[in-house]
Design a protein around this motif. Structure first.
Motif, PDB file in Angstrom:
ATOM      1  N   GLY A  99      57.441  58.674 -19.877  1.00 23.82           N
ATOM      2  CA  GLY A  99      57.598  57.271 -19.508  1.00 23.82           C
ATOM      3  C   GLY A  99      56.345  56.487 -19.817  1.00 23.82           C
ATOM      4  N   GLY A 100      56.407  55.193 -19.550  1.00 25.93           N
ATOM      5  CA  GLY A 100      55.288  54.310 -19.876  1.00 25.93           C
ATOM      6  C   GLY A 100      54.000  54.749 -19.212  1.00 25.93           C
ATOM      7  N   THR A 101      54.093  55.169 -17.967  1.00 23.79           N
ATOM      8  CA  THR A 101      52.882  55.548 -17.243  1.00 23.79           C
ATOM      9  C   THR A 101      52.187  56.714 -17.929  1.00 23.79           C
ATOM     10  OG1 THR A 101      53.860  54.768 -15.188  1.00 23.79           O
ATOM     11  CG2 THR A 101      52.033  56.324 -14.983  1.00 23.79           C
ATOM     12  N   ILE A 104      50.550  55.546 -21.182  1.00 21.41           N
ATOM     13  CA  ILE A 104      49.328  54.790 -20.903  1.00 21.41           C
ATOM     14  C   ILE A 104      48.216  55.739 -20.466  1.00 21.41           C
ATOM     15  CG2 ILE A 104      48.379  53.201 -19.154  1.00 21.41           C
ATOM     16  CD1 ILE A 104      51.014  51.550 -19.637  1.00 21.41           C
ATOM     17  N   HIS A 134      49.456  46.407 -16.963  1.00 22.33           N
ATOM     18  CA  HIS A 134      50.304  47.115 -15.995  1.00 22.33           C
ATOM     19  C   HIS A 134      49.468  47.958 -15.024  1.00 22.33           C
ATOM     20  CE1 HIS A 134      53.431  49.894 -14.499  1.00 22.33           C
ATOM     21  NE2 HIS A 134      54.181  48.803 -14.607  1.00 22.33           N
ATOM     22  N   SER A 136      49.764  50.795 -14.058  1.00 24.05           N
ATOM     23  CA  SER A 136      49.559  52.200 -14.430  1.00 24.05           C
ATOM     24  C   SER A 136      48.217  52.416 -15.134  1.00 24.05           C
ATOM     25  CB  SER A 136      50.713  52.718 -15.288  1.00 24.05           C
ATOM     26  OG  SER A 136      50.925  51.873 -16.365  1.00 24.05           O
ATOM     27  N   PRO A 180      54.808  42.612 -24.250  1.00 17.80           N
ATOM     28  CA  PRO A 180      54.116  41.604 -23.470  1.00 17.80           C
ATOM     29  C   PRO A 180      53.690  42.211 -22.141  1.00 17.80           C
ATOM     30  CG  PRO A 180      56.447  41.428 -23.044  1.00 17.80           C
ATOM     31  CD  PRO A 180      56.259  42.613 -23.937  1.00 17.80           C
ATOM     32  N   TYR A 182      53.895  42.718 -18.124  1.00 21.59           N
ATOM     33  CA  TYR A 182      55.052  42.774 -17.209  1.00 21.59           C
ATOM     34  C   TYR A 182      55.231  41.465 -16.428  1.00 21.59           C
ATOM     35  CZ  TYR A 182      57.755  44.031 -13.041  1.00 21.59           C
ATOM     36  OH  TYR A 182      58.664  44.035 -12.020  1.00 21.59           O
ATOM     37  N   ASP A 207      49.766  47.952 -24.833  1.00 20.11           N
ATOM     38  CA  ASP A 207      50.880  48.379 -23.996  1.00 20.11           C
ATOM     39  C   ASP A 207      52.126  47.603 -24.428  1.00 20.11           C
ATOM     40  OD1 ASP A 207      52.723  49.047 -22.144  1.00 20.11           O
ATOM     41  OD2 ASP A 207      51.719  48.106 -20.437  1.00 20.11           O
ATOM     42  N   CYS A 209      55.078  48.898 -23.854  1.00 24.08           N
ATOM     43  CA  CYS A 209      56.141  49.638 -23.158  1.00 24.08           C
ATOM     44  C   CYS A 209      57.392  48.780 -23.067  1.00 24.08           C
ATOM     45  CB  CYS A 209      55.666  50.042 -21.760  1.00 24.08           C
ATOM     46  SG  CYS A 209      54.533  51.438 -21.826  1.00 24.08           S
ATOM     47  N   LEU A 210      57.202  47.498 -22.776  1.00 28.10           N
ATOM     48  CA  LEU A 210      58.360  46.594 -22.705  1.00 28.10           C
ATOM     49  C   LEU A 210      58.769  46.084 -24.086  1.00 28.10           C
ATOM     50  CD1 LEU A 210      57.626  44.277 -19.623  1.00 28.10           C
ATOM     51  CD2 LEU A 210      59.698  45.624 -19.999  1.00 28.10           C
ATOM     52  N   ASP A 241      58.260  52.153 -24.805  1.00 29.05           N
ATOM     53  CA  ASP A 241      59.198  52.935 -23.989  1.00 29.05           C
ATOM     54  C   ASP A 241      60.612  52.960 -24.559  1.00 29.05           C
ATOM     55  OD1 ASP A 241      57.138  53.392 -22.321  1.00 29.05           O
ATOM     56  OD2 ASP A 241      57.954  52.296 -20.598  1.00 29.05           O
ATOM     57  N   HIS A 243      63.000  54.358 -22.846  1.00 31.47           N
ATOM     58  CA  HIS A 243      63.940  54.187 -21.730  1.00 31.47           C
ATOM     59  C   HIS A 243      63.957  52.751 -21.180  1.00 31.47           C
ATOM     60  CE1 HIS A 243      60.757  55.956 -18.653  1.00 31.47           C
ATOM     61  NE2 HIS A 243      60.451  54.730 -19.015  1.00 31.47           N
ATOM     62  N   LYS A 244      63.303  51.838 -21.915  1.00 27.71           N
ATOM     63  CA  LYS A 244      63.453  50.411 -21.562  1.00 27.71           C
ATOM     64  C   LYS A 244      64.350  49.800 -22.651  1.00 27.71           C
ATOM     65  CE  LYS A 244      59.427  49.865 -18.592  1.00 27.71           C
ATOM     66  NZ  LYS A 244      58.708  51.167 -18.673  1.00 27.71           N
TER      67      LYS A 244
HETATM   68  C1  LIG Z   1      54.417  46.520 -19.502  1.00 27.94           C
HETATM   69  C2  LIG Z   1      54.682  47.828 -18.818  1.00 27.94           C
HETATM   70  N1  LIG Z   1      53.847  48.873 -19.047  1.00 27.94           N
HETATM   71  C3  LIG Z   1      54.049  50.068 -18.458  1.00 27.94           C
HETATM   72  C4  LIG Z   1      55.094  50.275 -17.587  1.00 27.94           C
HETATM   73  C5  LIG Z   1      55.251  51.623 -16.908  1.00 27.94           C
HETATM   74  O1  LIG Z   1      56.398  52.268 -17.360  1.00 27.94           O
HETATM   75  P1  LIG Z   1      57.114  53.457 -16.552  1.00 27.94           P
HETATM   76  O2  LIG Z   1      57.659  52.845 -15.305  1.00 27.94           O
HETATM   77  O3  LIG Z   1      58.152  53.931 -17.513  1.00 27.94           O
HETATM   78  O4  LIG Z   1      56.109  54.494 -16.259  1.00 27.94           O
HETATM   79  C6  LIG Z   1      55.971  49.219 -17.325  1.00 27.94           C
HETATM   80  C7  LIG Z   1      57.088  49.382 -16.404  1.00 27.94           C
HETATM   81  O5  LIG Z   1      57.793  48.458 -16.083  1.00 27.94           O
HETATM   82  C8  LIG Z   1      55.761  47.966 -17.950  1.00 27.94           C
HETATM   83  O6  LIG Z   1      56.558  46.925 -17.728  1.00 27.94           O
END
Ligand SMILES: Cc1ncc(COP(=O)(O)O)c(C=O)c1O
Length: 444
Positions: A99-101, A104, A134, A136, A180, A182, A207, A209-210, A241, A243-244
């Motif tokens: 996942g994103g975390t 990162i 984020h 994380s 961008p 969050y 990042d 992720c989104l 990500d 899964h987003k």
């Molecule tokens: C911009 C951004 N970075 C990182 C994350 C962390 O992703 P995850 O919840 O999959 O670990 C998110 C989660 O919403 C996010 O919006």
């Protein structure tokens, strides 16, 4: 903690499944698009495919890619396709993560380890990141012993480049930008920030992720998007990500580096273990084969055409929502969101009360703080509910305005209090208590 014993005899399958169905009764109704985060749903067709692909590799473990060449193929192809989307050259190298975390975390780890190898004089590594990066990143900094140095954002909610430049010092090992972010859905000035990092010879992590599986398609649809990916000189790694907006099953993200020399710093190798030579590319040990297989299936099945279609519906829906919210007296969308994530606030109503009022109408909105605001992540599944959502939002806002009610109870009170407490240590204690309570077993 109250005790709960394993049942002496197992519960029969049918009864168990029926019980589990019942337990869902109070869950957020994501299928009818009542939630604005957490679930990215592209319809039953794709979901069925994801389940089948996931189920097919349900038992397999990507811990050892040599045991499952199929998973190795899936992962390397997912990474290659993602790297291509993100303008990585033929040298780009990466991995799939949970996942994103985790992605990162690995971006921060790789920067720290590179600095350890190349600048051993650094004893207290620092990373420079905008307030909107984020949470994380702070988690990774906490785990990895890196000091986060936060820089402000401008009136447009984007990172302040001059502040970033001034914050970099001899201990800086990493700079960060979001594509961008969050909270406000705006892309930071990545080319300008990355230039600072390049001049100082340090890593720069984007990042995405989104945005990783949305911005490239918006660009192709003709939207003006700040350059944000590996095509930008100075960007050394990007997280995106699956899964987003990749619409894959949960537990799937990517980290892509400019080249394998950057990725090497994320690997963990222990050659002196009686259990064998242990080599792990990411943070986790066992890695679920299902998540990797489902991600591959999503990318292959949707293809460019599928993602363009989803991006187009999503951005049109976002446009309608932004216009609709801005036309409700008292509400205002913050900044100019670059894609399909945004926040709105109000000078006239307490937005936390508004969130509670919307919750009572079945809508789950996320709450932001500093300043208080409400948050939407729009997906294609919201295209069918723009009208009813805006009607409810307008009615709830009008009611609150009429009542002139500002005194909060319940969730609104909690959020209001935590956001405004001058003693952040005390705020931390309150949240610790909330977490303890959330994860306490309560007999029902
Ligand atoms: C911009 C951004 N970075 C990182 C994350 C962390 O992703 P995850 O919840 O999959 O670990 C998110 C989660 O919403 C996010 O919006």
């Amino acid at each position: 903690m109250t005790t709960l014993k394993l049942p002496t005899n197992g519960v029969p399958q049918e009864k168990l499944i029926s019980m589990m169905r019942d337990f869902r009764a109070d869950d957020s109704d994501w299928k009818n698009a009542k939630t604005w985060s957490l679930v990215y749903y592209a319809g039953e067709g794709l979901t069925d495919l994801l389940k089948e692909a996931y189920g097919m590799f349900f038992c397999e473990n990507a811990l050892n890619p040599m045991a499952f060449p199929s998973l190795r193929k899936f992962e390397t192809e997912v990474v290659a396709m993602t790297a291509d989307l993100l303008n990585g050259g033929p040298e780009a190298a990466g991995n799939m993560t949970s996942g994103g975390t985790e992605s990162i975390f690995l971006g921060v780890l790789a920067a720290r380890e590179r600095a350890r190898a190349e600048r051993p004089q650094i004893n207290s590594p620092e990373m420079v990141l905008p307030t909107t990066a984020h949470a994380s990143f702070y988690k990774a900094a906490h785990f990895l012993g890196v000091k986060p140095v936060t820089i402000p954002i401008g009136a447009d909610y984007r990172a302040d480049v001059e502040a970033a430049r001034s914050a970099v010092n001899d201990n800086t090992i990493l700079m960060v930008g979001s594509a961008p972010c969050y909270p406000y859905g705006v892309v930071d000035p990545i080319p300008e920030l990355a230039k600072v990092a390049m001049e100082r010879g340090i890593n720069f992590h984007v990042d995405a992720c989104l945005g990783g599986f949305m911005l490239p398609f918006l660009k192709r649809l003709g939207h003006k998007i700040t350059e944000f990916d590996l095509g930008v000189p100075g960007v050394t790694s990007v997280s995106a990500d699956l899964h987003k907006y990749g619409y894959s099953a949960k537990g799937a993200s990517t980290i892509i580096f400019r080249d394998a020399s950057f990725r090497r710093h994320q690997y963990f190798i222990h050659t002196d273990w009686p259990g064998g030579v242990y080599a792990s590319p990411t943070m986790t040990g066992t890695r679920p084969g299902g998540a990797i297989a489902a991600a591959w299936a999503a990318l292959k099945h949707l293809g460019e055409e599928g993602y363009l279609h989803l991006a187009s519906i999503t951005i049109e829906t976002t446009k309608k929502l932004i216009e609709g919210i801005n036309s409700i007296t008292g509400l205002r969308v913050m900044g100019k969101p670059d894609m399909s994530t945004f926040a709105f606030d109000s000078d006239e109503v307490n937005v936390y009360l508004l969130a509670d009022a919307m919750e009572a109408r079945g809508w789950h909105l996320d709450r932001l703080q500093l300043p208080p605001a409400l948050h939407l992540i729009v997906t294609q599944s919201h295209s069918g509910i723009v009208g009813p959502f805006l009607e409810d939002l307008a009615a709830a806002t009008a009611e609150l305005t009429k009542q002139g009610k500002t005194e909060a109870t319940g969730m609104a009170a909690l959020y209001g209090m935590i956001g405004t407490m001058p003693d952040r240590g005390a705020a931390h204690e309150i949240v610790l208590g909330v977490l303890d309570d959330l994860f306490k077993h309560k007999p029902q």
